[in-house]
Design a protein around this motif. Structure first.
Motif, mmCIF file in Angstrom:
data_model
loop_
_atom_site.group_PDB
_atom_site.id
_atom_site.type_symbol
_atom_site.label_atom_id
_atom_site.label_comp_id
_atom_site.label_asym_id
_atom_site.label_seq_id
_atom_site.Cartn_x
_atom_site.Cartn_y
_atom_site.Cartn_z
ATOM 1 N N THR A 72 0.838 -1.204 0.000
ATOM 2 C CA THR A 72 0.000 0.000 0.000
ATOM 3 C C THR A 72 0.865 1.244 0.000
ATOM 4 O OG1 THR A 72 -1.784 -1.136 1.148
ATOM 5 C CG2 THR A 72 -1.795 1.263 1.232
ATOM 6 N N TYR A 77 -0.449 -1.974 -4.033
ATOM 7 C CA TYR A 77 -1.680 -2.688 -3.655
ATOM 8 C C TYR A 77 -2.858 -2.176 -4.482
ATOM 9 C CZ TYR A 77 -4.633 -5.484 -0.601
ATOM 10 O OH TYR A 77 -5.487 -6.435 -0.112
ATOM 11 N N ASN A 97 -4.834 -2.872 4.292
ATOM 12 C CA ASN A 97 -4.842 -1.846 3.262
ATOM 13 C C ASN A 97 -5.756 -0.692 3.645
ATOM 14 O OD1 ASN A 97 -4.448 -0.704 0.532
ATOM 15 N ND2 ASN A 97 -6.579 -1.310 0.265
#
Length: 144
Positions: A72, A77, A97
């Motif tokens: 992330t 991500y 996330n």
């Protein structure tokens, strides 16, 4: 700005993407399944390295959370999620996330007003209602 239903429908038709479910469903299935296979592989690896089953599961979970937060923060991500869709919502990685993304987004506002205030903006309600539900269930089962 007030929109009529017709104006909203027209805007939706212009901006909405037409998904091809026969492509997105298998991608979500295989990428989400791949995340689960990675988790099982990590559990087996930690077990092979000498951890008992409970410790191996915990270590695998922590590793998945770390990898999700790392991806992330690197902006990877989101790219994976564009292809996998709901496949990246596997509970542990999706939750990590949802905590890391606002922290990355608002870090320029500073540690207290940015990162500290916004880190739980998405996952905060999940945590709040999860705790509330567990307290209510505990009270119910205590007096039952």
């Amino acid at each position: 700005m007030q929109l009529t239903k017709e104006e909203y429908s027209k805007m939706y038709e212009q901006e909405g993407t037409k998904t091809k479910w026969w492509v997105t469903f298998p991608k979500a299935f295989f990428i989400g399944g791949g995340i689960c296979v990675l988790g099982q592989g990590l559990t087996d690896l930690y077990g092979y390295l000498g951890a008992d089953s409970k410790a191996a599961s915990t270590l695998a979970t922590v590793t998945l959370i770390f990898l999700s937060a790392l991806l992330t923060s690197l902006g990877l991500y989101h790219k994976l999620a564009r292809h996998a869709g709901a496949g990246t919502l596997v509970p542990v990685t999706g939750f990590a996330n949802s905590v890391a993304a606002p922290a990355v987004e608002f870090r320029s506002e500073g540690y207290i007003t940015g990162l500290g205030a916004k880190i739980f903006i998405i996952s905060g309600p999940v945590i709040l209602y999860g705790i509330l539900a567990s307290v209510l269930a505990g009270v119910y089962f205590y007096f039952r």
